[in-house]
Design a protein around this motif. Structure first.
Motif, PDB file in Angstrom:
ATOM      1  N   GLN A  79       0.836  -1.193   0.000  1.00 20.45           N
ATOM      2  CA  GLN A  79       0.000   0.000   0.000  1.00 20.45           C
ATOM      3  C   GLN A  79       0.872   1.244   0.000  1.00 20.45           C
ATOM      4  OE1 GLN A  79      -2.638   0.310   3.380  1.00 20.45           O
ATOM      5  NE2 GLN A  79      -4.123   1.529   2.251  1.00 20.45           N
ATOM      6  N   ILE A  80       0.529   2.184  -0.879  1.00 22.44           N
ATOM      7  CA  ILE A  80       1.274   3.443  -1.004  1.00 22.44           C
ATOM      8  C   ILE A  80       0.463   4.534  -0.329  1.00 22.44           C
ATOM      9  CG2 ILE A  80       2.194   5.172  -2.579  1.00 22.44           C
ATOM     10  CD1 ILE A  80       2.605   2.958  -4.600  1.00 22.44           C
ATOM     11  N   HIS A  99       6.943  23.734   7.564  1.00 20.75           N
ATOM     12  CA  HIS A  99       7.739  23.377   8.732  1.00 20.75           C
ATOM     13  C   HIS A  99       9.202  23.753   8.455  1.00 20.75           C
ATOM     14  CE1 HIS A  99       7.900  19.964   6.014  1.00 20.75           C
ATOM     15  NE2 HIS A  99       9.086  19.640   6.555  1.00 20.75           N
ATOM     16  N   ALA A 118       6.243  22.574  12.895  1.00 18.13           N
ATOM     17  CA  ALA A 118       5.381  21.743  12.076  1.00 18.13           C
ATOM     18  C   ALA A 118       3.939  21.900  12.508  1.00 18.13           C
ATOM     19  CB  ALA A 118       5.815  20.272  12.182  1.00 18.13           C
ATOM     20  N   GLU A 119       3.101  21.429  11.620  1.00 18.87           N
ATOM     21  CA  GLU A 119       1.688  21.583  11.918  1.00 18.87           C
ATOM     22  C   GLU A 119       1.309  20.723  13.125  1.00 18.87           C
ATOM     23  OE1 GLU A 119       1.924  17.855   9.744  1.00 18.87           O
ATOM     24  OE2 GLU A 119       2.972  19.757   9.736  1.00 18.87           O
ATOM     25  N   ASP A 126      -5.122  19.890  10.325  1.00 23.53           N
ATOM     26  CA  ASP A 126      -5.171  20.213   8.915  1.00 23.53           C
ATOM     27  C   ASP A 126      -5.811  19.051   8.160  1.00 23.53           C
ATOM     28  OD1 ASP A 126      -3.264  18.428   9.381  1.00 23.53           O
ATOM     29  OD2 ASP A 126      -1.750  19.294   8.086  1.00 23.53           O
ATOM     30  N   ARG A 180      -5.618  16.212   5.574  1.00 23.77           N
ATOM     31  CA  ARG A 180      -4.596  15.386   4.968  1.00 23.77           C
ATOM     32  C   ARG A 180      -5.242  14.459   3.965  1.00 23.77           C
ATOM     33  NH1 ARG A 180      -2.436  12.811  10.264  1.00 23.77           N
ATOM     34  NH2 ARG A 180      -4.584  13.228  10.776  1.00 23.77           N
ATOM     35  N   PHE A 181      -4.514  14.219   2.908  1.00 22.98           N
ATOM     36  CA  PHE A 181      -4.976  13.276   1.895  1.00 22.98           C
ATOM     37  C   PHE A 181      -4.161  12.016   2.050  1.00 22.98           C
ATOM     38  CE2 PHE A 181      -5.982  17.463   0.327  1.00 22.98           C
ATOM     39  CZ  PHE A 181      -7.236  17.320  -0.194  1.00 22.98           C
ATOM     40  N   VAL A 182      -4.811  10.931   2.265  1.00 19.49           N
ATOM     41  CA  VAL A 182      -4.150   9.634   2.367  1.00 19.49           C
ATOM     42  C   VAL A 182      -4.636   8.798   1.212  1.00 19.49           C
ATOM     43  CG1 VAL A 182      -3.749   7.564   3.741  1.00 19.49           C
ATOM     44  CG2 VAL A 182      -3.988   9.794   4.871  1.00 19.49           C
ATOM     45  N   VAL A 183      -3.785   8.490   0.295  1.00 22.65           N
ATOM     46  CA  VAL A 183      -4.152   7.713  -0.876  1.00 22.65           C
ATOM     47  C   VAL A 183      -3.681   6.298  -0.626  1.00 22.65           C
ATOM     48  CG1 VAL A 183      -3.909   7.455  -3.349  1.00 22.65           C
ATOM     49  CG2 VAL A 183      -3.947   9.742  -2.326  1.00 22.65           C
ATOM     50  N   LYS A 184      -4.585   5.421  -0.610  1.00 18.86           N
ATOM     51  CA  LYS A 184      -4.255   4.021  -0.390  1.00 18.86           C
ATOM     52  C   LYS A 184      -4.392   3.282  -1.708  1.00 18.86           C
ATOM     53  CE  LYS A 184      -5.762   3.953   4.418  1.00 18.86           C
ATOM     54  NZ  LYS A 184      -6.672   3.327   5.432  1.00 18.86           N
ATOM     55  N   ALA A 236      -5.525  10.080  12.327  1.00 15.13           N
ATOM     56  CA  ALA A 236      -5.125   9.358  11.125  1.00 15.13           C
ATOM     57  C   ALA A 236      -5.751   7.982  11.145  1.00 15.13           C
ATOM     58  CB  ALA A 236      -3.615   9.242  11.068  1.00 15.13           C
TER      59      ALA A 236
END
Lengths: 202, 399
Positions: free
Chosen positions: A93-94, A102, B366-367, B372, B374-378, B399
């Motif tokens: 999985q990617i 930051h 850092a945040e 925020d 977040r986009f998590v592409v699985k 998350a």
């Protein structure tokens, strides 16, 4: 910025003009003047050669890739630690993890000793090499618990080399073309970086 | 006692004269030439014009003790430098070699007794060698000319009678040499000629014999003959009638004192047996003739023709010189660099610690987690449309 860029290229120490300016600032330090005092009886060419020798030794200490600094900083983030769970995030999985603005700071202190006829001459000299990179946003591609690559939106910063409080080299980052993609080869393991501290972990 | 003081005075004076003679001789030697007094006697010299002897002689071998060494390699650098660098003046001849040639030429001739060498100078670019002989036949004295019937003949001392009038030691003078008398154009026209009587025959003017001029060493020999000076004769002015003696009466010429008779300037460059010179019979001459005597022959010191000295090429070829200079400079540069490297190698800066072990890398600013979007592409490694899904994690969600 390329993946092979190091602090040597960042500070542009191969440029004679930059080296000359740095040596001019280094000549004002008490450490170098004390060594030159010890070399009063030596040929003048040796006194002028001390700065060149120190610069050459310093280049060895600055042979650090900037990519490695970034990878070391990112791999220590705690919010990336859940990706190491293979049950939740399989190996095939990617995951693209986005980071907002930051700053990454890197500091290390190489030490140099002047040798005359293979004998130490004077005290050791310690340099402060600091690098500060401001990253607006970065998208980290995580796979199998490793950071495989990163895409940066904009990166700026400044690097300094000091000796006894005197500024020897100071260099800002150059303009970077967008988008900038950095690959880490086989990947940087998350959470296994040494000597890394995450400031925002709290 | 008085005689002793007189001898002392004479001895002192003689010593002073000797001292002056020595000093004068020293000055003559310093002049590096022929003194005027000697030059007067140098009439029977063979004049040798000397040229530098080309490439036949090898000057590179320098005698050092009993051996000879080749000075060529040592002179490479020196020859490459200009003469002005050493403050020298460029000579196109070798005075020592020419002097040796001069003496060699004298030794080849049996009649040569002395040789005098004059080096080249600014006015004469070639050296001159004068070979001197002591041929007594070359000199003589003029005998008095007495015509028959002269009453004054009895006043001549009998001891002077057997003198020969003139002896010429040259074989090139013809027995009867007609004088080359040429009237000048600027003179007024001569009066009508009168018959020349036998006793008025003008002896031929002395001629300057040919002088052998040799050029060393091998150029074709050039023989330079000193041309006889032209004899200029003025028209014969008839003497006043009251003073003109009768033509048939012999005129006794008062001979000059023997002491004042100067031997004619003769040049005898030929060393063969002189032929019998023509003997002039004593004839009476008319004393008041205005015929000009022929000009004395030019000085026997005949300068050799100016020959252009052979320009010798000094040193080695240009490429050898350049290669030598490059080699020298390259060697000096290599030595200088090695010396610099050795000197600079004494001082080194050793890196004791590169500081990487203690390197600190931090992320600042850092945040905050969950604040925020977040986009998590699985997606699977084999990407396809059904297997790919995007999870949108709203801001503030875990998350």
């Amino acid at each position: 910025m390329t993946s092979s860029a190091s602090l040597i290229t960042f500070f542009d120490l191969d440029s004679p003009h930059v080296r000359k300016e740095g040596l001019a600032a280094f000549a004002a330090t008490g450490a170098l003047r004390g060594i030159q005092t010890l070399l009063t009886a030596a040929p003048p060419i040796l006194q002028t050669h001390i700065g060149e020798s120190i610069t050459d030794a310093l280049k060895t200490a600055l042979d650090v890739r900037i990519v490695d600094i970034l990878a070391q900083a990112w791999s220590a983030r705690r919010d990336l630690a859940p990706y190491t769970d293979e049950a939740k995030y399989p190996a095939n999985q990617i995951i693209d993890h986005t980071l907002t603005k930051h700053e990454i700071r890197s500091v290390h202190k190489p030490r140099v000793q002047i040798m005359l006829d293979h004998s130490p001459l004077g005290p050791e000299m310690e340099f402060d090499v600091a690098l500060s990179l401001n990253i607006d946003s970065a998208v980290l591609r995580v796979k199998n618990g490793r950071i495989m690559s990163a895409r940066l939106s904009r990166i700026t910063g400044v690097g300094t080399i000091k000796c006894e409080g005197a500024m020897l080299f100071q260099r800002p980052t150059k303009s970077v073309a967008l988008p900038l993609t950095i690959t880490f080869g086989a990947g940087t393991p998350i959470g296994k970086a040494k000597n890394a501290a995450v400031a925002d972990a709290a | 006692m008085a005689a002793r003081r007189l001898w002392y005075s004479i001895a002192s004076f003689a010593a002073l004269l000797a001292l002056l003679a020595v000093a004068r001789a020293d000055d003559v030697q310093k002049n590096n030439g022929v003194h005027v007094d000697k030059e007067r006697l140098l009439t029977d010299f063979v004049i040798l014009a000397i040229q530098p002897d080309g490439d036949e002689r090898d000057y590179r071998m320098v005698e050092v003790g009993k051996t000879k060494i080749d000075a060529g390699p040592m002179g490479v650098v020196v020859n490459a430098l200009p003469f002005d660098f050493f403050g020298l003046r460029k000579l196109k001849h070798d005075p020592a070699a020419e002097l040796a040639q001069c003496w060699a030429a004298c030794r080849k001739r049996t009649v040569c007794r002395d040789a005098i060498y004059e080096p080249a100078n600014a006015n004469r670019p070639v050296g001159v060698c004068r070979l001197r002989t002591y041929d007594a036949k070359a000199f003589g004295k003029m005998a008095p000319i007495v015509e028959a019937g002269d009453e004054r003949k009895s006043r001549i001392p009998p001891k002077r009678e057997p003198r020969r009038p003139l002896v010429r030691a040259t074989a090139e003078i013809p027995a009867v040499a007609p004088p080359s008398v040429e009237p000048t154009t600027t003179r007024p026209p001569p009066p009508p000629k009168r018959p020349i009587r036998p006793h008025e025959v003008i002896p031929p003017p002395p001629r300057v014999p040919s002088i052998t001029v040799e050029h060393f060493p091998l150029p074709p020999r050039q023989i330079v003959e000193a041309a006889a000076p032209p004899v200029v004769a003025e028209p014969v002015t008839p003497p006043p009638k009251e003073e003109a003696p009768p033509a048939e009466e012999p005129v006794v010429v008062e001979p000059p004192p023997a002491e004042t008779v100067e031997p004619p300037v003769l040049e005898t460059p030929t060393f063969g047996e002189p032929e019998t010179p023509p003997v002039t019979e004593p004839v009476a001459s008319r004393p008041p003739t205005s015929i000009f005597e022929p000009q004395p022959p030019p000085e026997a010191v005949v300068e050799a023709p100016i020959a252009t000295p052979v320009q010798r090429e000094r040193g080695l070829p240009l490429w050898v010189v350049i290669a030598s200079v490059v080699a020298v400079l390259g060697g000096a540069t290599l030595y200088w660099r090695n010396h610099r490297v050795r000197t600079l190698g004494r001082v080194t800066a050793r890196l004791i610690s590169d500081g990487l072990d203690d390197r600190t890398v931090r992320i600042v600013g850092a945040e905050q987690r969950g604040l925020d979007l977040r986009f998590v592409v699985k997606a699977t490694a084999a990407i396809d449309a059904p297997g790919t899904h995007i999870e949108l994690i709203p801001k503030g969600a875990a998350a």
